[in-house]
Scaffold this motif. Structure first.
Motif, PDB file in Angstrom:
ATOM      1  N   ILE A 116       0.890  -1.326  -0.041  1.00 51.32           N
ATOM      2  CA  ILE A 116       0.040   0.031  -0.140  1.00 51.32           C
ATOM      3  C   ILE A 116       0.919   1.155  -0.019  1.00 51.32           C
ATOM      4  CG2 ILE A 116      -0.412  -0.025   2.602  1.00 51.32           C
ATOM      5  CD1 ILE A 116      -3.163   1.272   2.094  1.00 51.32           C
ATOM      6  N   GLU A 117       0.559   2.223  -0.718  1.00 59.00           N
ATOM      7  CA  GLU A 117       1.234   3.392  -0.925  1.00 59.00           C
ATOM      8  C   GLU A 117       0.555   4.590  -0.710  1.00 59.00           C
ATOM      9  OE1 GLU A 117       4.124   4.287  -4.183  1.00 59.00           O
ATOM     10  OE2 GLU A 117       2.663   5.745  -4.708  1.00 59.00           O
ATOM     11  N   LEU A 118       0.605   5.380   0.082  1.00 59.61           N
ATOM     12  CA  LEU A 118       0.019   6.580   0.624  1.00 59.61           C
ATOM     13  C   LEU A 118       0.814   8.048   0.034  1.00 59.61           C
ATOM     14  CD1 LEU A 118      -1.468   5.839   4.247  1.00 59.61           C
ATOM     15  CD2 LEU A 118      -2.515   5.462   2.060  1.00 59.61           C
ATOM     16  N   ARG A 119       0.157   8.938  -0.482  1.00 59.39           N
ATOM     17  CA  ARG A 119       0.784   9.992  -1.174  1.00 59.39           C
ATOM     18  C   ARG A 119       0.085  11.271  -0.945  1.00 59.39           C
ATOM     19  NH1 ARG A 119       3.336  10.702  -7.136  1.00 59.39           N
ATOM     20  NH2 ARG A 119       3.318  13.032  -7.282  1.00 59.39           N
ATOM     21  N   ALA A 120       0.783  12.460  -0.461  1.00 62.05           N
ATOM     22  CA  ALA A 120       0.028  13.560  -0.358  1.00 62.05           C
ATOM     23  C   ALA A 120       1.051  14.646  -1.157  1.00 62.05           C
ATOM     24  CB  ALA A 120       0.003  14.023   1.093  1.00 62.05           C
ATOM     25  N   ASP A 121       0.154  15.520  -2.047  1.00 61.71           N
ATOM     26  CA  ASP A 121       0.726  16.483  -2.886  1.00 61.71           C
ATOM     27  C   ASP A 121       0.231  17.840  -2.617  1.00 61.71           C
ATOM     28  OD1 ASP A 121       2.520  15.088  -5.269  1.00 61.71           O
ATOM     29  OD2 ASP A 121       0.911  13.939  -4.890  1.00 61.71           O
ATOM     30  N   VAL A 122       0.954  18.995  -2.352  1.00 61.96           N
ATOM     31  CA  VAL A 122       0.599  20.372  -2.206  1.00 61.96           C
ATOM     32  C   VAL A 122       1.345  20.933  -3.754  1.00 61.96           C
ATOM     33  CG1 VAL A 122       0.708  22.456  -0.937  1.00 61.96           C
ATOM     34  CG2 VAL A 122       1.092  20.140   0.238  1.00 61.96           C
ATOM     35  N   LYS A 123       0.296  21.535  -4.366  1.00 65.59           N
ATOM     36  CA  LYS A 123       0.713  22.228  -5.926  1.00 65.59           C
ATOM     37  C   LYS A 123       0.664  23.729  -5.398  1.00 65.59           C
ATOM     38  CE  LYS A 123      -1.522  18.395  -8.407  1.00 65.59           C
ATOM     39  NZ  LYS A 123      -2.404  18.090  -9.610  1.00 65.59           N
ATOM     40  N   ASN A 124       1.407  24.295  -6.017  1.00 70.06           N
ATOM     41  CA  ASN A 124       1.443  25.872  -6.203  1.00 70.06           C
ATOM     42  C   ASN A 124       1.373  26.345  -4.420  1.00 70.06           C
ATOM     43  OD1 ASN A 124       1.408  28.539  -7.007  1.00 70.06           O
ATOM     44  ND2 ASN A 124      -0.473  28.394  -8.014  1.00 70.06           N
ATOM     45  N   ILE A 125       2.475  25.786  -3.966  1.00 65.84           N
ATOM     46  CA  ILE A 125       2.501  25.864  -2.468  1.00 65.84           C
ATOM     47  C   ILE A 125       2.349  27.371  -1.999  1.00 65.84           C
ATOM     48  CG2 ILE A 125       4.743  25.785  -2.230  1.00 65.84           C
ATOM     49  CD1 ILE A 125       4.534  23.958   0.190  1.00 65.84           C
ATOM     50  N   PHE A 126       2.856  28.280  -2.872  1.00 66.99           N
ATOM     51  CA  PHE A 126       3.037  29.732  -2.366  1.00 66.99           C
ATOM     52  C   PHE A 126       1.724  30.537  -3.020  1.00 66.99           C
ATOM     53  CE2 PHE A 126       7.648  28.511  -2.479  1.00 66.99           C
ATOM     54  CZ  PHE A 126       7.615  28.578  -0.838  1.00 66.99           C
ATOM     55  N   ASP A 127       0.663  29.863  -3.610  1.00 61.43           N
ATOM     56  CA  ASP A 127      -0.475  30.260  -4.162  1.00 61.43           C
ATOM     57  C   ASP A 127      -0.468  31.212  -5.247  1.00 61.43           C
ATOM     58  OD1 ASP A 127      -3.288  29.994  -4.154  1.00 61.43           O
ATOM     59  OD2 ASP A 127      -3.471  31.827  -2.760  1.00 61.43           O
ATOM     60  N   LYS A 128       0.589  31.056  -5.997  1.00 57.23           N
ATOM     61  CA  LYS A 128       0.976  32.094  -7.210  1.00 57.23           C
ATOM     62  C   LYS A 128      -0.087  31.986  -8.117  1.00 57.23           C
ATOM     63  CE  LYS A 128       3.647  34.685  -9.976  1.00 57.23           C
ATOM     64  NZ  LYS A 128       3.830  36.109  -9.478  1.00 57.23           N
ATOM     65  N   GLN A 129      -0.547  33.245  -8.591  1.00 54.79           N
ATOM     66  CA  GLN A 129      -1.485  33.128  -9.496  1.00 54.79           C
ATOM     67  C   GLN A 129      -0.984  33.541 -11.145  1.00 54.79           C
ATOM     68  OE1 GLN A 129      -5.544  35.187  -9.123  1.00 54.79           O
ATOM     69  NE2 GLN A 129      -5.336  36.093 -11.359  1.00 54.79           N
ATOM     70  N   TYR A 130      -1.166  32.714 -11.855  1.00 52.76           N
ATOM     71  CA  TYR A 130      -0.287  32.804 -13.219  1.00 52.76           C
ATOM     72  C   TYR A 130      -1.430  32.245 -14.457  1.00 52.76           C
ATOM     73  CZ  TYR A 130       1.077  27.780 -12.835  1.00 52.76           C
ATOM     74  OH  TYR A 130       0.944  26.491 -12.682  1.00 52.76           O
ATOM     75  N   GLU A 131      -0.697  32.541 -15.596  1.00 51.18           N
ATOM     76  CA  GLU A 131      -1.524  32.006 -16.646  1.00 51.18           C
ATOM     77  C   GLU A 131      -0.264  31.409 -17.718  1.00 51.18           C
ATOM     78  OE1 GLU A 131      -3.111  35.403 -18.241  1.00 51.18           O
ATOM     79  OE2 GLU A 131      -4.803  35.633 -16.719  1.00 51.18           O
TER      80      GLU A 131
END
Length: 652
Positions: free
Chosen positions: A617-632
């Motif tokens: 069993i593998e458990l994984r957690a991701d935080v994306k764009n951790i600094f909450d940068k708004q971009y396009e």
């Protein structure tokens, strides 16, 4: 990493090939050949272990980690994602799925978001000529080729293997995935997989209208997608193999459109479906000859509707079909010498629900002759590609027929006999035929278009070395120059009628560098650092007298890069990673208000595996764009800010 490998391209310099003996399939433990420092052209590869260490969450995210790649992303889990390499544009980048190319004759662009990272064992990107010469001509007919591999050959392990995973994340994201695979015996392997993705995609963003700043949410963004595939690999003899796959994709999604001031109202919807069935047969080393045959049928449809269109619903349905067959022959008359010939035939057609539909079709014949010479520290590859495009339409004018000869040559030389230190030089001429949209789309297409012609020149250096116990580094650097002639650009006749013409020229030059250092810190503890950087100048050189001469072309940043630091240990594996790019412009003229700001996005991944019964069993957690940068990435399509994703996977 353990791979079941038998490749005549890799083995063509051996005595057994020269003598005409056949070999059984062998199991090779170590790095795949695609990571060799001896390659004559840039080929970057990420296997499943690399992608886990780098904190990659999907195919598009993986492409951010490769130098020279520019990704167009329309935001959120459901946003279309296309890949461009070295400023050539997405239509010059081919995508290969388990050895056979994908296609879209209507737009010429492949949406890589359709393909599951969880089902991919490796992805690789070849710029210029492919390292392997035992390939169909179609894979040589692109400026760059992205390859996705999903299946492993059969082994002696006849136990059934099941992988079940569920991912949940921010903004209503839920994605279950399941895969069953089994080697029935040491000759036959089967695999069946399915994935479902649902996402609301209603992420917040900040809207700035001069001095007025408001906090908004994306609307009309729901995605409801599923895909399934089944495949087999059958070793039909001691040195022969038959592969097959069927694939189906169905995505019913809303389209949020561009961000507008004072309203977020939208009622655009798109349903896309795709089915293909493919098979290929390979036989190696019979009297110095190897044979590869492949066939594929592809069907795709898209149904678009806009319920807010003035005067009623504006809808358009499109259907496209493709039949494809190819044959490849590899001859190894002597040690270190191999000659390959391939011939491909492709039939495409397209029809729609529009009253202006002309039902276009195209017959394509591609032939490639390739020779490869290997002499101790030196490798030389020469290829000549002949392309013939025969166009027609059931009603109305058809696009012009096209035929071309396209040469390429690449070489590598080992500088030091005791080191994996190589210099490489490559040149490739190739062209891109106009897509059906460019030739036939109402009030936009032009049946008199010429193909875009491209020239690529690359000089590179690679160095790979192991040191200590379990530690190694790999360095790669390339400088390149590109030119695109007869570039297809859209120009207006008036406000409502546009057309495509061949007036564009683009000149490119750039530098790419990447490095990976893996340091063993003790028993079961490894620290790995990876980084890549690209500088690319892709300028409009169409008209010397134009005020826009020398401008960077639309959506190509000058600077891109990524980095990751991962710590593997017996407790919790950690990866810190980031990628970013400099500013871009939405057009070649660089008008005021068309500048898209650059950005840097960072993320964090933590994962751990445990034995549980007969499986893991593998458990994984991701935080994306951790600094909450708004971009396009595409103007007026804001990307999500900080988001979270967790997954649980059980496999045995």
């Amino acid at each position: 990493m353990t791979l079941a490998v038998y490749s005549p391209a890799a083995a063509q310099g051996t005595d057994s090939i020269a003598a005409g003996r056949t070999l059984d399939g062998v199991t090779v433990t170590g790095e795949a050949r695609l990571k060799s420092a001896a390659m004559t052209a840039p080929v970057r590869t990420l296997d499943a272990g690399d992608m886990l260490r780098l904190g990659v969450t999907d195919i598009a995210d993986a492409l951010h980690r490769l130098p020279g790649v520019t990704l167009r992303d329309y935001g959120g889990a459901g946003g279309m994602k296309t890949v461009s390499v070295r400023g050539f544009g997405a239509r010059h980048t081919g995508v290969c799925y388990d050895g056979i190319a994908l296609s879209d004759c209507q737009t010429g662009e492949i949406d890589v978001s359709r393909y599951s990272l969880d089902n991919a064992s490796a992805i690789s990107l070849a710029v210029g000529d492919n390292e392997d010469i035992f390939i169909p001509a179609r894979q040589a007919a692109a400026a760059a080729m992205l390859s996705i591999t999903t299946m492993a050959p059969p082994t002696a392990d006849a136990r059934p293997h099941l992988t079940a995973q569920v991912r949940v994340g921010s903004f209503g994201y839920v994605s279950p995935f399941i895969r069953y695979s089994q080697s029935v015996n040491d000759k036959l392997a089967l695999s069946v997989s399915g994935e479902y993705v649902y996402a609301e995609n209603d992420y917040p963003f900040t809207l700035r209208n001069v001095s007025l700043v408001t906090r908004e949410r994306r609307t009309n963004s729901m995605m409801n997608s599923a895909h399934g595939e089944a495949g087999f690999i059958w070793r039909t003899g001691r040195a022969s193999r038959l592969d097959g796959k069927i694939y189906y994709y169905d995505n019913d999604r809303q389209l949020p459109g561009q961000v507008k001031y004072y309203t977020s109202l939208s009622d655009e919807n798109l349903r896309e479906r795709n089915f293909f069935a493919q098979a290929q047969y390979r036989a190696w080393g019979v009297r110095n000859l190897s044979l590869r045959l492949m066939a594929k049928f592809n069907w795709a449809s898209s149904a678009y509707a806009d319920g807010l269109y003035q005067g009623g619903i504006n809808d358009a349905d499109y259907w496209q079909r493709e039949a494809y067959a190819a044959a490849c022959l590899l001859y190894t008359p002597a040690r270190g010498l191999a000659v390959g010939y391939s011939a491909d035939y492709i039939f495409n057609n397209l029809n729609s629900s529009l009253a202006t539909d002309t039902r276009p079709y195209r017959h394509t014949v591609l032939q490639a002759l390739t020779a490869r010479l290997t002499r101790r520290r030196f490798t030389l590859t020469v290829r000549l590609l002949y392309s013939l495009y025969m166009n027609g339409a059931q009603s109305g004018a058809s696009a012009r027929d096209t035929r071309r000869l396209s040469p390429s040559v690449s070489a590598s030389y080992r500088l030091l006999s005791g080191e994996e230190l190589y210099v490489r030089l490559a040149y490739k001429n190739i062209f891109r035929a106009p897509t059906f949209n460019e030739s036939y789309f109402y009030h936009y297409g032009n049946t008199d278009l010429l193909p875009e012609s491209t020239d690529q020149l690359n000089l590179g250096l690679t160095w790979r070395r192991g040191y200590g116990r379990g530690s190694s580094f790999r360095l790669s650097a390339d400088v390149y120059a590109n030119r695109v002639k007869d570039k297809i650009v859209a120009v207006p006749f008036n406000m409502f009628v546009w057309t495509n013409i061949n007036v564009g020229r683009v000149t490119g030059r750039g530098v790419e560098a990447e490095a990976t250092v893996s340091q063993s810190l003790g028993r079961r503890v490894t620290l790995t650092a990876t980084a890549n950087y690209s500088w690319q100048s892709c300028t409009n050189t169409t008209n010397d007298d134009s005020p826009y001469y020398g401008n960077q072309i639309a959506y190509v940043p000058e600077h891109t890069g990524s980095a990751a630091l991962s710590l593997e240990n017996p407790w919790v594996n950690i990866s810190v990673h980031g990628h970013g790019m400099s500013h871009r412009y939405t057009n070649n003229e660089h008008y005021d208000g068309t500048r898209v700001a650059g950005y840097v996005e960072a993320g964090l991944t933590a994962y751990r595996s445990w034995r549980l019964g007969a499986g893991t069993i593998e458990l994984r957690a991701d935080v994306k764009n951790i600094f909450d940068k708004q971009y396009e990435l595409v103007a007026k399509y804001p990307m999500p800010g900080r988001s979270y994703q967790v997954s649980a996977k059980y496999s045995f």
